[in-house]
Scaffold this motif. Sequence first.
Motif, PDB file in Angstrom:
ATOM      1  N   GLU A 114     -10.736 -13.611  57.509  1.00  0.00           N
ATOM      2  CA  GLU A 114     -12.046 -14.241  57.333  1.00  0.00           C
ATOM      3  C   GLU A 114     -12.955 -14.802  58.494  1.00  0.00           C
ATOM      4  O   GLU A 114     -12.366 -15.137  59.421  1.00  0.00           O
ATOM      5  CB  GLU A 114     -11.866 -15.525  56.300  1.00  0.00           C
ATOM      6  N   LEU A 174     -22.744 -12.254  47.270  1.00  0.00           N
ATOM      7  CA  LEU A 174     -22.028 -10.765  47.590  1.00  0.00           C
ATOM      8  C   LEU A 174     -22.817  -9.991  48.519  1.00  0.00           C
ATOM      9  O   LEU A 174     -23.984  -9.561  47.851  1.00  0.00           O
ATOM     10  CB  LEU A 174     -21.608 -10.302  46.191  1.00  0.00           C
ATOM     11  N   ARG A 181     -17.720  -4.708  50.823  1.00  0.00           N
ATOM     12  CA  ARG A 181     -18.420  -5.961  50.016  1.00  0.00           C
ATOM     13  C   ARG A 181     -17.881  -7.303  50.653  1.00  0.00           C
ATOM     14  O   ARG A 181     -16.645  -7.204  50.773  1.00  0.00           O
ATOM     15  CB  ARG A 181     -17.917  -5.466  48.502  1.00  0.00           C
ATOM     16  N   GLN A 183     -18.194 -11.444  50.520  1.00  0.00           N
ATOM     17  CA  GLN A 183     -18.259 -12.588  49.876  1.00  0.00           C
ATOM     18  C   GLN A 183     -18.780 -13.622  50.984  1.00  0.00           C
ATOM     19  O   GLN A 183     -17.866 -13.926  51.756  1.00  0.00           O
ATOM     20  CB  GLN A 183     -17.225 -13.052  49.115  1.00  0.00           C
ATOM     21  N   SER A 203     -15.801 -13.250  53.657  1.00  0.00           N
ATOM     22  CA  SER A 203     -14.289 -12.531  53.607  1.00  0.00           C
ATOM     23  C   SER A 203     -14.708 -11.189  52.920  1.00  0.00           C
ATOM     24  O   SER A 203     -15.613 -10.947  52.157  1.00  0.00           O
ATOM     25  CB  SER A 203     -13.662 -13.439  52.391  1.00  0.00           C
ATOM     26  N   ASP A 204     -13.892 -10.315  53.314  1.00  0.00           N
ATOM     27  CA  ASP A 204     -14.183  -8.758  52.918  1.00  0.00           C
ATOM     28  C   ASP A 204     -13.384  -8.558  51.535  1.00  0.00           C
ATOM     29  O   ASP A 204     -12.044  -8.944  51.432  1.00  0.00           O
ATOM     30  CB  ASP A 204     -13.279  -7.775  53.733  1.00  0.00           C
ATOM     31  N   VAL A 205     -14.072  -8.549  50.495  1.00  0.00           N
ATOM     32  CA  VAL A 205     -13.646  -8.434  49.232  1.00  0.00           C
ATOM     33  C   VAL A 205     -13.628  -6.981  48.923  1.00  0.00           C
ATOM     34  O   VAL A 205     -13.490  -6.880  47.416  1.00  0.00           O
ATOM     35  CB  VAL A 205     -14.303  -9.503  48.031  1.00  0.00           C
ATOM     36  N   THR A 206     -13.673  -6.077  49.388  1.00  0.00           N
ATOM     37  CA  THR A 206     -13.964  -4.795  48.958  1.00  0.00           C
ATOM     38  C   THR A 206     -12.635  -4.260  48.419  1.00  0.00           C
ATOM     39  O   THR A 206     -12.837  -3.880  47.082  1.00  0.00           O
ATOM     40  CB  THR A 206     -13.889  -3.616  50.432  1.00  0.00           C
ATOM     41  N   ASP A 207     -11.448  -4.578  48.791  1.00  0.00           N
ATOM     42  CA  ASP A 207     -10.385  -4.213  47.909  1.00  0.00           C
ATOM     43  C   ASP A 207     -10.264  -4.835  46.577  1.00  0.00           C
ATOM     44  O   ASP A 207      -9.906  -4.104  45.507  1.00  0.00           O
ATOM     45  CB  ASP A 207      -9.168  -4.348  48.581  1.00  0.00           C
ATOM     46  N   ARG A 208     -10.536  -6.053  46.505  1.00  0.00           N
ATOM     47  CA  ARG A 208     -10.727  -6.911  45.281  1.00  0.00           C
ATOM     48  C   ARG A 208     -11.760  -6.183  44.278  1.00  0.00           C
ATOM     49  O   ARG A 208     -11.487  -6.046  43.110  1.00  0.00           O
ATOM     50  CB  ARG A 208     -10.878  -8.354  45.327  1.00  0.00           C
ATOM     51  N   GLU A 209     -12.964  -5.870  44.769  1.00  0.00           N
ATOM     52  CA  GLU A 209     -13.905  -5.465  43.827  1.00  0.00           C
ATOM     53  C   GLU A 209     -13.522  -3.940  43.180  1.00  0.00           C
ATOM     54  O   GLU A 209     -13.537  -3.624  42.257  1.00  0.00           O
ATOM     55  CB  GLU A 209     -15.118  -5.379  44.752  1.00  0.00           C
ATOM     56  N   ASP A 212     -10.700  -4.390  40.621  1.00  0.00           N
ATOM     57  CA  ASP A 212     -11.553  -4.962  39.552  1.00  0.00           C
ATOM     58  C   ASP A 212     -11.987  -3.914  38.867  1.00  0.00           C
ATOM     59  O   ASP A 212     -12.085  -3.714  37.294  1.00  0.00           O
ATOM     60  CB  ASP A 212     -12.479  -6.104  39.637  1.00  0.00           C
TER      61      ASP A 212
END
Length: 387
Positions: A114, A174, A181, A183, A203-209, A212
């Motif tokens: 992060e 975001l 993506r 956050q 924080s890189d939330v590309t994988d989480r997005e 989802d």
Amino acid sequence: MRRLFLIYSCGLTGASIFLFLLAARLSYNPEASAVIVMTAAFLVSIPVIKNAIARAFEPINRMDLSSPEKSEVCEELAPLITRLRRRNDAIKNQLSEMRKTQIEFAAITDHMREGLLVLDKEARVLSYNQSALTLLHVRRENAAAHPNILTFRRDEPFCDSVERALQGVPAEILLFSEEKRLQMVVNPVTDNGKTRGAVLFLSDVTDREEQDKLRREFSANVSHELKTPIMVISGYAEIMAQGVAKPQDMSAFAMKIYNETQRLILLVDDIMMLSNLDEKKQIPKEMVEINGLIQEILERTEPNATAQAVSVNFKKGRKKITVAGSRRILEDMMYNLLDNAVKYNHAGGEVNIETGVSDDGVSVSFSDTGAGIPIGEQDRVFERFYR
């Protein structure tokens, strides 16, 4: 020091006596003589006092405050030197601890995935880690001079969030950056009710997005797949329950319900298998003979291939090829490949299956003369339940 003040006192006394005698000779008025003596003594004493003070402070001015114990001073300054040395030692210890803490903090934050940035109340970057620069696509040399954070990104959501945080309002948004993506959480740093700066966390939330998104699509696709057989079963059951169906059609309706029920069972089994795979549960394995398994699948799909005038050619690399795996999963995979190759082929088309063994392992190849998968959809081949 004492000698210096003794000389000064003697000189001042002698000068006073001299001036008093001079005044007495010039005037017989005692009061006027006293005033003359006091005034003259004061005027004469000014340069003497200045000289005395300069000589008194000369050892202090020559003192090396960083190493006072090495300075040559009179014995009266010894207590001062001792206190300065102790104070210097305390400051050195505090600076050493601060440097150690700073090094540890830098080592920890630089290994974080992060991004972390610390800002002052003017939005200048006071501290940062490498992940923050990487996520914001900023070169380290551009961040070394404590620039304004608003020069890193100029898009409105980013700038508004930073400015709100510096006004004492936390923000969480975001961001989109080169197919990623991010956050971003910005929290103000306050002291006695006043905002002194802000801490920015990325924080890189590309994988989480993406997960989802896949989860939503998975739920939609599963709902669609389950809805179709349920509607068929419900429709035929309603016809039979209302007595509308003719007696000679009852058997066919019952078979339709049975087939759709089996389809439901297979879908539920697939969902449970996916759940087990997601939870990293071990799937029981057994020795599976690949050529024999493909031959069984060919027999199951032969009626459809004949009906659509599609010829299926099977080329075996070896007489027997055995692997350790789940027979059911392997069967489902290869059946789906062959069934689609026949279903989406054209009349008079071909399907070729080939097995082989190499140093890399066992290979099974399916190819056909059908329309194929559109280029725009090929990257979604392995999405769950995607049609």
